[in-house]
Design a protein around this motif. Structure first.
Motif, mmCIF file in Angstrom:
data_model
loop_
_atom_site.group_PDB
_atom_site.id
_atom_site.type_symbol
_atom_site.label_atom_id
_atom_site.label_comp_id
_atom_site.label_asym_id
_atom_site.label_seq_id
_atom_site.Cartn_x
_atom_site.Cartn_y
_atom_site.Cartn_z
ATOM 1 N N GLY A 63 -14.534 68.480 23.213
ATOM 2 C CA GLY A 63 -15.780 68.434 23.969
ATOM 3 C C GLY A 63 -17.030 68.325 23.109
ATOM 4 O O GLY A 63 -17.024 68.581 21.908
ATOM 5 N N HIS A 64 -18.109 67.879 23.771
ATOM 6 C CA HIS A 64 -19.446 67.822 23.173
ATOM 7 C C HIS A 64 -19.478 66.872 21.967
ATOM 8 O O HIS A 64 -18.730 65.918 21.912
ATOM 9 C CB HIS A 64 -19.927 69.232 22.831
ATOM 10 C CG HIS A 64 -19.821 70.152 24.004
ATOM 11 N ND1 HIS A 64 -20.736 70.166 25.044
ATOM 12 C CD2 HIS A 64 -18.870 71.064 24.344
ATOM 13 C CE1 HIS A 64 -20.371 71.050 25.954
ATOM 14 N NE2 HIS A 64 -19.234 71.608 25.557
ATOM 15 N N GLY A 65 -20.368 67.114 20.997
ATOM 16 C CA GLY A 65 -20.485 66.237 19.833
ATOM 17 C C GLY A 65 -21.868 65.641 19.696
ATOM 18 O O GLY A 65 -22.614 65.500 20.671
ATOM 19 N N GLY A 66 -22.241 65.312 18.462
ATOM 20 C CA GLY A 66 -23.541 64.720 18.192
ATOM 21 C C GLY A 66 -24.674 65.656 18.562
ATOM 22 O O GLY A 66 -24.692 66.821 18.133
ATOM 23 N N HIS A 67 -25.620 65.162 19.376
ATOM 24 C CA HIS A 67 -26.777 65.990 19.735
ATOM 25 C C HIS A 67 -26.427 67.081 20.742
ATOM 26 O O HIS A 67 -27.261 67.927 21.047
ATOM 27 C CB HIS A 67 -27.898 65.107 20.300
ATOM 28 C CG HIS A 67 -27.542 64.457 21.613
ATOM 29 N ND1 HIS A 67 -27.067 63.164 21.690
ATOM 30 C CD2 HIS A 67 -27.578 64.926 22.883
ATOM 31 C CE1 HIS A 67 -26.847 62.852 22.954
ATOM 32 N NE2 HIS A 67 -27.141 63.908 23.698
ATOM 33 N N ASP A 68 -25.193 67.082 21.243
ATOM 34 C CA ASP A 68 -24.735 68.107 22.198
ATOM 35 C C ASP A 68 -23.804 69.077 21.466
ATOM 36 O O ASP A 68 -22.627 68.779 21.272
ATOM 37 C CB ASP A 68 -24.001 67.427 23.350
ATOM 38 C CG ASP A 68 -23.388 68.429 24.329
ATOM 39 O OD1 ASP A 68 -23.683 69.635 24.215
ATOM 40 O OD2 ASP A 68 -22.616 67.994 25.204
ATOM 41 N N PRO A 69 -24.320 70.243 21.036
ATOM 42 C CA PRO A 69 -23.502 71.159 20.233
ATOM 43 C C PRO A 69 -22.531 72.008 21.040
ATOM 44 O O PRO A 69 -21.653 72.650 20.473
ATOM 45 C CB PRO A 69 -24.549 72.051 19.564
ATOM 46 C CG PRO A 69 -25.655 72.108 20.569
ATOM 47 C CD PRO A 69 -25.698 70.738 21.202
ATOM 48 N N GLY A 70 -22.679 72.035 22.387
ATOM 49 C CA GLY A 70 -21.883 72.969 23.169
ATOM 50 C C GLY A 70 -22.414 74.376 22.964
ATOM 51 O O GLY A 70 -23.622 74.579 22.778
ATOM 52 N N THR A 71 -21.560 75.364 22.968
ATOM 53 C CA THR A 71 -21.987 76.739 22.706
ATOM 54 C C THR A 71 -22.458 76.859 21.261
ATOM 55 O O THR A 71 -21.768 76.427 20.333
ATOM 56 C CB THR A 71 -20.836 77.730 22.945
ATOM 57 O OG1 THR A 71 -20.448 77.654 24.314
ATOM 58 C CG2 THR A 71 -21.264 79.156 22.634
ATOM 59 N N LEU A 72 -23.629 77.451 21.071
ATOM 60 C CA LEU A 72 -24.203 77.565 19.738
ATOM 61 C C LEU A 72 -23.577 78.711 18.953
ATOM 62 O O LEU A 72 -23.156 79.718 19.524
ATOM 63 C CB LEU A 72 -25.711 77.783 19.838
ATOM 64 C CG LEU A 72 -26.515 76.671 20.531
ATOM 65 C CD1 LEU A 72 -27.976 77.083 20.644
ATOM 66 C CD2 LEU A 72 -26.370 75.356 19.769
ATOM 67 N N ARG A 73 -23.524 78.564 17.662
ATOM 68 C CA ARG A 73 -23.015 79.620 16.793
ATOM 69 C C ARG A 73 -23.995 80.788 16.778
ATOM 70 O O ARG A 73 -25.193 80.627 17.025
ATOM 71 C CB ARG A 73 -22.821 79.082 15.383
ATOM 72 C CG ARG A 73 -24.109 78.565 14.745
ATOM 73 C CD ARG A 73 -23.819 77.794 13.476
ATOM 74 N NE ARG A 73 -25.042 77.251 12.885
ATOM 75 C CZ ARG A 73 -25.062 76.380 11.893
ATOM 76 N NH1 ARG A 73 -23.916 75.940 11.380
ATOM 77 N NH2 ARG A 73 -26.196 75.937 11.405
ATOM 78 N N SER A 74 -23.483 81.970 16.455
ATOM 79 C CA SER A 74 -24.344 83.159 16.432
ATOM 80 C C SER A 74 -25.068 83.315 15.100
ATOM 81 O O SER A 74 -26.066 84.033 15.011
ATOM 82 C CB SER A 74 -23.513 84.413 16.703
ATOM 83 O OG SER A 74 -22.582 84.632 15.653
ATOM 84 N N SER A 75 -24.560 82.664 14.046
ATOM 85 C CA SER A 75 -25.204 82.746 12.734
ATOM 86 C C SER A 75 -24.812 81.534 11.902
ATOM 87 O O SER A 75 -23.887 80.780 12.255
ATOM 88 C CB SER A 75 -24.789 84.030 12.004
ATOM 89 O OG SER A 75 -23.456 83.938 11.554
ATOM 90 N N GLN A 76 -25.494 81.347 10.778
ATOM 91 C CA GLN A 76 -25.264 80.190 9.921
ATOM 92 C C GLN A 76 -23.855 80.166 9.324
ATOM 93 O O GLN A 76 -23.363 79.109 8.920
ATOM 94 C CB GLN A 76 -26.297 80.175 8.787
ATOM 95 C CG GLN A 76 -27.724 79.921 9.243
ATOM 96 C CD GLN A 76 -27.927 78.507 9.771
ATOM 97 O OE1 GLN A 76 -27.351 77.562 9.243
ATOM 98 N NE2 GLN A 76 -28.729 78.372 10.820
ATOM 99 N N LYS A 77 -23.205 81.304 9.259
ATOM 100 C CA LYS A 77 -21.873 81.342 8.637
ATOM 101 C C LYS A 77 -20.781 80.818 9.560
ATOM 102 O O LYS A 77 -19.635 80.641 9.133
ATOM 103 C CB LYS A 77 -21.535 82.764 8.174
ATOM 104 C CG LYS A 77 -21.369 83.779 9.295
ATOM 105 C CD LYS A 77 -21.044 85.148 8.717
ATOM 106 C CE LYS A 77 -20.863 86.199 9.825
ATOM 107 N NZ LYS A 77 -20.543 87.526 9.279
ATOM 108 N N PHE A 78 -21.118 80.567 10.834
ATOM 109 C CA PHE A 78 -20.149 80.064 11.791
ATOM 110 C C PHE A 78 -20.483 78.638 12.210
ATOM 111 O O PHE A 78 -21.525 78.099 11.852
ATOM 112 C CB PHE A 78 -20.096 80.970 13.024
ATOM 113 C CG PHE A 78 -19.571 82.348 12.743
ATOM 114 C CD1 PHE A 78 -18.437 82.539 11.970
ATOM 115 C CD2 PHE A 78 -20.211 83.471 13.264
ATOM 116 C CE1 PHE A 78 -17.939 83.801 11.716
ATOM 117 C CE2 PHE A 78 -19.730 84.742 13.014
ATOM 118 C CZ PHE A 78 -18.594 84.913 12.232
ATOM 119 N N SER A 79 -19.591 78.028 12.981
ATOM 120 C CA SER A 79 -19.770 76.654 13.457
ATOM 121 C C SER A 79 -20.099 76.628 14.948
ATOM 122 O O SER A 79 -19.742 77.538 15.690
ATOM 123 C CB SER A 79 -18.496 75.839 13.217
ATOM 124 O OG SER A 79 -18.203 75.745 11.844
#
Length: 353
Positions: A63-79
């Motif tokens: 799912g998602h991709g490009g400008h659509d990230p889907g659910t956002l990560r909680s911090s920079q260490k995650f995707s």
């Protein structure tokens, strides 16, 4: 073979079905594209194409991709979701390529690019694919909520339902993930675009909640990704074998048959409980919400985890059908987020071994 094989056998002889799948979600993230309930939509169509003696075409849809990230990560260490599901889709493809002979894989995307829902559906339908598997992560404002979900269009489309049951069983039994069960349009109260408009059996798999700290960490780790991807692969494989589709193993050896036998044995040993809530702090067993259930509530302590206290209702079952019936009863009694877990006592015993 897994416990669902008896249920799945002979499915190819059933009449043509109809179902739709969508690259969309029910969560607090990028808006889901739902089928408009006001505008009359065409009925779902699912073609029952003959499979024996042919190459089986499977669409993998991260799912998602490009400008659509889907659910956002909680911090920079995650995707973000879009990156996690792409990696898992690629792992599923790897396991299929390594183990199954007559499977042709069709990818809706293989990089971080945006593909619209309409394009995903068009790709699957124009390829006359035999199965559609969309992969997503979930999210919920209640951060303790966790578990996998498998979405289908409607229970009337038995091939989609059977595939969903096979994947869900792998999540629960082999991957040992908490399962929230199988959801159709009625359960969700809306259609998912890719499930509504594709014309082959299909599922949309929610592999866990990125809003839950423990699951976000699990899904970002290589081990978690491999376990989830393996469960999706095995669920698809087991369905294809049980439904007598003519799928062929690259190594149809005694070792391969032994692996299937071991998986079946594992599934027959599992005990299930219905988890109703989790908390960082103890909840009094006399809580009024527990009293409404009118059944025993048990507290389980998970040392070292954020939500240390887990609460289950009723008895433990080694019969998944009975456990599911209890889960539905509990949901009706005020715990709509109740779901099945491996009996924590059994889990603890397994860890000690």
């Amino acid at each position: 073979m897994t416990a669902v094989i008896a249920l799945l056998a002979g499915l190819l002889s059933l009449p043509a079905e109809a179902q739709k799948k969508g690259s969309a979600k029910t969560s607090t993230k990028t808006p889901v594209k739902k089928v408009n309930a006001v505008v009359k939509t065409p009925p779902k169509v699912e073609y029952n194409r003959p499979l024996k003696g042919k190459t089986i075409r499977v669409v993998l849809d991260p799912g998602h991709g490009g400008h659509d990230p889907g659910t956002l990560r909680s911090s920079q260490k995650f995707s973000h979701e879009k990156d996690i599901v792409l990696e898992i889709s690629q792992l599923v493809a790897k396991y299929i390529d390594e183990n199954l002979e007559n499977i042709e894989l069709i990818h809706t995307r293989q990089a971080d690019n945006f593909v619209s829902l309409e394009e995903r559906v068009k790709l699957a339908n124009s390829a006359e694919a035999d199965f559609f598997v969309s992969i997503h992560c979930n999210a919920n404002p209640r951060s303790w909520v966790s578990g996998t979900q498998v979405h289908i269009h409607d229970h009337a489309f038995v091939r989609s339902l059977a595939l969903a049951q096979s994947i869900d069983e792998e999540f629960r039994v082999r991957a040992r993930r908490p399962s929230r069960g199988i959801f159709n349009t009625k359960d969700r109260r809306h259609s998912l675009y890719v499930l509504q408009y594709t014309t082959m059996p299909g599922v949309l798999v929610e592999i866990g909640f990125l809003s839950n700290k423990e699951e976000e960490r699990y899904l970002n780790g290589q081990y978690g990704k491999e376990i989830i991807a393996s469960a999706i692969y095995r669920g698809l494989r087991n369905y294809l074998v049980a439904a007598e589709t003519g799928v062929r193993f690259k190594t149809d050896s005694p070792a391969g048959r032994k692996q299937l036998a071991e998986e079946k044995a594992d599934s027959e040993k599992i005990r299930y409980r219905v988890q109703i809530t989790a908390s960082e702090k103890k909840i009094p067993m006399t809580h009024q919400d527990f009293k409404k259930l009118k059944m025993p509530v048990k507290e389980h302590l998970f040392e070292g985890e954020t939500y240390r206290y887990r609460y289950t209702a009723g008895d433990a079952f080694d019969d998944i059908t009975k456990a599911t019936e209890l889960m539905r009863e509990v949901r009706k009694k005020g715990f709509p987020d109740a779901y099945l877990i491996i009996d924590p006592q059994q889990r603890a015993e397994a860890i000690k071994k």
